[in-house]
Design a protein around this motif. Structure first.
Motif, PDB file in Angstrom:
ATOM      1  N   PRO A  80     -20.060  -1.496 -53.680  1.00  0.00           N
ATOM      2  CA  PRO A  80     -18.882  -1.173 -52.859  1.00  0.00           C
ATOM      3  C   PRO A  80     -18.699  -2.590 -52.331  1.00  0.00           C
ATOM      4  N   ILE A  81     -17.304  -3.209 -52.123  1.00  0.00           N
ATOM      5  CA  ILE A  81     -16.866  -4.364 -51.687  1.00  0.00           C
ATOM      6  C   ILE A  81     -16.259  -3.814 -50.112  1.00  0.00           C
ATOM      7  N   THR A  82     -16.306  -5.043 -49.313  1.00  0.00           N
ATOM      8  CA  THR A  82     -15.908  -4.441 -47.949  1.00  0.00           C
ATOM      9  C   THR A  82     -14.434  -5.163 -47.516  1.00  0.00           C
ATOM     10  N   VAL A  83     -14.081  -6.257 -48.377  1.00  0.00           N
ATOM     11  CA  VAL A  83     -12.853  -6.643 -48.189  1.00  0.00           C
ATOM     12  C   VAL A  83     -11.844  -6.574 -49.450  1.00  0.00           C
ATOM     13  N   LEU A  84     -10.736  -6.603 -49.222  1.00  0.00           N
ATOM     14  CA  LEU A  84      -9.706  -6.620 -50.254  1.00  0.00           C
ATOM     15  C   LEU A  84      -8.283  -7.491 -49.886  1.00  0.00           C
ATOM     16  N   PRO A  85      -8.172  -8.419 -50.768  1.00  0.00           N
ATOM     17  CA  PRO A  85      -6.917  -9.213 -50.472  1.00  0.00           C
ATOM     18  C   PRO A  85      -5.741  -8.550 -50.671  1.00  0.00           C
ATOM     19  N   VAL A  86      -4.552  -8.570 -49.935  1.00  0.00           N
ATOM     20  CA  VAL A  86      -3.416  -8.047 -50.200  1.00  0.00           C
ATOM     21  C   VAL A  86      -2.506  -9.362 -50.537  1.00  0.00           C
ATOM     22  N   ILE A  87      -1.669  -8.960 -51.656  1.00  0.00           N
ATOM     23  CA  ILE A  87      -0.943 -10.159 -52.420  1.00  0.00           C
ATOM     24  C   ILE A  87       0.343  -9.511 -52.296  1.00  0.00           C
ATOM     25  N   ASP A  88       1.375 -10.416 -52.428  1.00  0.00           N
ATOM     26  CA  ASP A  88       2.936  -9.909 -52.373  1.00  0.00           C
ATOM     27  C   ASP A  88       3.246 -10.031 -54.145  1.00  0.00           C
ATOM     28  N   GLU A  89       4.528  -9.787 -54.151  1.00  0.00           N
ATOM     29  CA  GLU A  89       5.036 -10.113 -55.519  1.00  0.00           C
ATOM     30  C   GLU A  89       5.282 -11.225 -56.123  1.00  0.00           C
ATOM     31  N   LYS A  90       4.912 -12.363 -55.290  1.00  0.00           N
ATOM     32  CA  LYS A  90       4.972 -13.740 -55.825  1.00  0.00           C
ATOM     33  C   LYS A  90       3.554 -14.372 -55.931  1.00  0.00           C
ATOM     34  N   ASN A  91       2.642 -13.431 -55.795  1.00  0.00           N
ATOM     35  CA  ASN A  91       1.150 -13.756 -55.763  1.00  0.00           C
ATOM     36  C   ASN A  91       0.733 -14.579 -54.429  1.00  0.00           C
ATOM     37  N   LYS A  92       1.402 -14.332 -53.329  1.00  0.00           N
ATOM     38  CA  LYS A  92       1.084 -14.970 -52.199  1.00  0.00           C
ATOM     39  C   LYS A  92       0.163 -14.042 -51.603  1.00  0.00           C
ATOM     40  N   PRO A  93      -1.042 -14.561 -50.899  1.00  0.00           N
ATOM     41  CA  PRO A  93      -1.861 -13.635 -49.923  1.00  0.00           C
ATOM     42  C   PRO A  93      -1.236 -13.340 -48.558  1.00  0.00           C
ATOM     43  N   VAL A  94      -0.830 -12.302 -48.412  1.00  0.00           N
ATOM     44  CA  VAL A  94      -0.237 -11.858 -47.248  1.00  0.00           C
ATOM     45  C   VAL A  94      -0.989 -10.958 -46.183  1.00  0.00           C
ATOM     46  N   GLY A  95      -2.209 -10.932 -46.813  1.00  0.00           N
ATOM     47  CA  GLY A  95      -2.980 -10.032 -45.671  1.00  0.00           C
ATOM     48  C   GLY A  95      -4.643  -9.833 -46.320  1.00  0.00           C
ATOM     49  N   ILE A  96      -5.049  -9.133 -45.479  1.00  0.00           N
ATOM     50  CA  ILE A  96      -6.650  -8.731 -46.226  1.00  0.00           C
ATOM     51  C   ILE A  96      -6.901  -7.566 -45.292  1.00  0.00           C
ATOM     52  N   VAL A  97      -7.436  -6.526 -46.087  1.00  0.00           N
ATOM     53  CA  VAL A  97      -8.053  -5.237 -45.653  1.00  0.00           C
ATOM     54  C   VAL A  97      -9.580  -5.082 -45.597  1.00  0.00           C
ATOM     55  N   HIS A  98     -10.029  -4.847 -44.364  1.00  0.00           N
ATOM     56  CA  HIS A  98     -11.528  -4.782 -44.340  1.00  0.00           C
ATOM     57  C   HIS A  98     -11.937  -3.284 -44.303  1.00  0.00           C
ATOM     58  N   LEU A  99     -13.199  -3.003 -44.556  1.00  0.00           N
ATOM     59  CA  LEU A  99     -13.463  -1.549 -44.765  1.00  0.00           C
ATOM     60  C   LEU A  99     -13.702  -0.727 -43.565  1.00  0.00           C
ATOM     61  N   THR A 100     -14.069  -1.676 -42.522  1.00  0.00           N
ATOM     62  CA  THR A 100     -14.130  -1.216 -41.242  1.00  0.00           C
ATOM     63  C   THR A 100     -12.897  -0.723 -40.608  1.00  0.00           C
ATOM     64  N   ASP A 101     -11.867  -1.212 -40.792  1.00  0.00           N
ATOM     65  CA  ASP A 101     -10.591  -0.919 -40.422  1.00  0.00           C
ATOM     66  C   ASP A 101     -10.360   0.360 -40.757  1.00  0.00           C
ATOM     67  N   LEU A 102     -10.450   0.530 -42.161  1.00  0.00           N
ATOM     68  CA  LEU A 102     -10.099   1.887 -42.779  1.00  0.00           C
ATOM     69  C   LEU A 102     -10.562   2.978 -42.253  1.00  0.00           C
ATOM     70  N   LEU A 103     -11.955   2.829 -42.129  1.00  0.00           N
ATOM     71  CA  LEU A 103     -12.821   3.910 -41.568  1.00  0.00           C
ATOM     72  C   LEU A 103     -12.476   3.925 -40.016  1.00  0.00           C
ATOM     73  N   ARG A 104     -12.206   2.948 -39.279  1.00  0.00           N
ATOM     74  CA  ARG A 104     -11.671   3.229 -37.949  1.00  0.00           C
ATOM     75  C   ARG A 104     -10.668   4.050 -37.914  1.00  0.00           C
ATOM     76  N   GLN A 105      -9.773   3.761 -38.753  1.00  0.00           N
ATOM     77  CA  GLN A 105      -8.538   4.675 -38.933  1.00  0.00           C
ATOM     78  C   GLN A 105      -8.514   6.051 -39.355  1.00  0.00           C
ATOM     79  N   GLY A 106      -9.613   6.369 -39.742  1.00  0.00           N
ATOM     80  CA  GLY A 106      -9.884   7.557 -40.244  1.00  0.00           C
ATOM     81  C   GLY A 106      -9.378   7.887 -41.641  1.00  0.00           C
ATOM     82  N   VAL A 107      -9.326   7.064 -42.457  1.00  0.00           N
ATOM     83  CA  VAL A 107      -8.854   7.074 -43.902  1.00  0.00           C
ATOM     84  C   VAL A 107     -10.133   7.352 -44.780  1.00  0.00           C
ATOM     85  N   VAL A 108     -10.626   8.488 -44.889  1.00  0.00           N
ATOM     86  CA  VAL A 108     -11.803   8.979 -45.504  1.00  0.00           C
ATOM     87  C   VAL A 108     -11.667   9.897 -46.736  1.00  0.00           C
TER      88      VAL A 108
END
Length: 325
Positions: free
Chosen positions: A297-325
């Motif tokens: 498994p990976i712990t980070v996932l880049p977020v890109i927009d329709e123009k292929n610009k990096p607009v964010g990054i998602v970290h696994l710990t943030d998802l787990l903290r939010q209760g996304v299970v």
């Protein structure tokens, strides 16, 4: 004494199980007509009942409301002292009484009729006052109570509760009510978080989004990762388009070759064309991508927009903290 306790407990469960099982014979044309009336109701479904029936009514109202049928509970005693003002001529009152003769329920029926609301009797006796004065009838009759004295409402309340669930599930199916619809009414629960949170809600963006140009050094990337605390940074070309990802793991592995590695441009060290996601996707989808990545498994996932610009990054710990299970 031990044998008696077990025997009586098992006997009570058997009687209540039979009461629920026998309800299948009551799912008939009358039941269907009552459910169709609820389906086409322009107002709300108002549950009412006294004593134990009232407790069951509250639960049925909650189940209906959470599955797409606006409903609430009205105490029949309070109704007689002003709460009938909550009832309109577009509502349906579902009155619960096993005997059909509960004084508090019976007393408000004439007023409900005067208001113009329809009445569904969820009752154990068709020839009772409630049964005779309702436009619709749902049969919840039982053979006997689980109480050995025949006094405490047991099998009758269990049967009524089960029949209420049957009504709610029938309505849910006919309305094509989905898991996402359910989540809308349960935003605070685990299901709501899983089905309603988008990547945009949980990603690190703007100043918290680590981005570095391809000709910057591994040392600069390491400082950036340390500052943002995410263990990775997106890599862009001169135009700001996303071209790769470099992680603290990449740098640790490079350092094993010597400290001069820190002067290497990140373009030589990054993972090209890594997995990415867009901000409008569900957070649960991001978690699925991370967990299913092979070989691990990976712990980070880049977020890109329709123009292929990096607009964010998602970290696994943030998802787990939010209760996304």
């Amino acid at each position: 004494m031990e044998g008696t306790i077990k025997e009586k407990a098992l006997e009570a469960l058997a009687i209540e199980a039979d009461a629920v099982r026998n309800l299948a014979a009551h799912i008939n044309d009358e039941f269907e007509t009552a459910v169709e009336a609820i389906l086409h109701c322009k107002g709300r479904i108002i549950l009412t009942g006294m004593g134990k029936s009232g407790h069951i009514g509250r639960k049925i109202a909650a189940t209906l409301a959470s599955t797409g049928t606006p409903a609430f509970f009205m105490h029949p005693g309070e109704a007689f002292h002003g709460d009938l003002g909550m009832v309109t001529d577009e509502d349906i009152v579902m009155a619960l009484s096993h005997s059909g003769e509960s004084t508090e329920v019976v007393n408000i029926l004439p007023i409900i009729k005067r208001i113009g609301a329809s009445i569904i009797a969820m009752c154990g006796k068709r020839d009772s006052f409630l049964g005779k004065n309702a436009e619709y009838y749902i049969d919840v009759s039982i053979e006997k109570e689980a109480c050995p004295l025949g006094l405490a409402p047991t099998a009758s309340t269990t049967a009524t509760l089960a029949m209420g669930d049957a009504v709610a599930m029938a309505l849910l199916s006919v309305r094509n009510f989905t898991a996402k619809d359910f989540a809308v009414f349960h935003p605070g629960g685990a299901l709501g978080r899983r089905l309603l949170l988008t990547v945009e809600n949980v990603m690190h963006s703007e100043e918290d989004n680590p981005v570095i140009e391809k000709d910057r050094t591994a040392k600069e990337a390491l400082f950036l990762m340390t500052d943002k605390g995410l263990g990775a940074t997106s890599v862009v070309d001169k135009s700001g388009s996303f071209i790769g990802l470099i992680t603290d793991g990449d740098i640790r592995r490079g350092l094993s070759k010597g400290i001069e590695f820190l002067n290497e441009p990140v373009e030589h060290l990054m993972t090209k064309s890594p997995l990415t996601i867009t901000k409008n996707k569900m957070a649960a989808e991001a978690l699925g991508i991370m967990e299913k990545h092979k070989p691990r498994p990976i712990t980070v996932l880049p977020v890109i927009d329709e123009k292929n610009k990096p607009v964010g990054i998602v970290h696994l710990t943030d998802l787990l903290r939010q209760g996304v299970v």
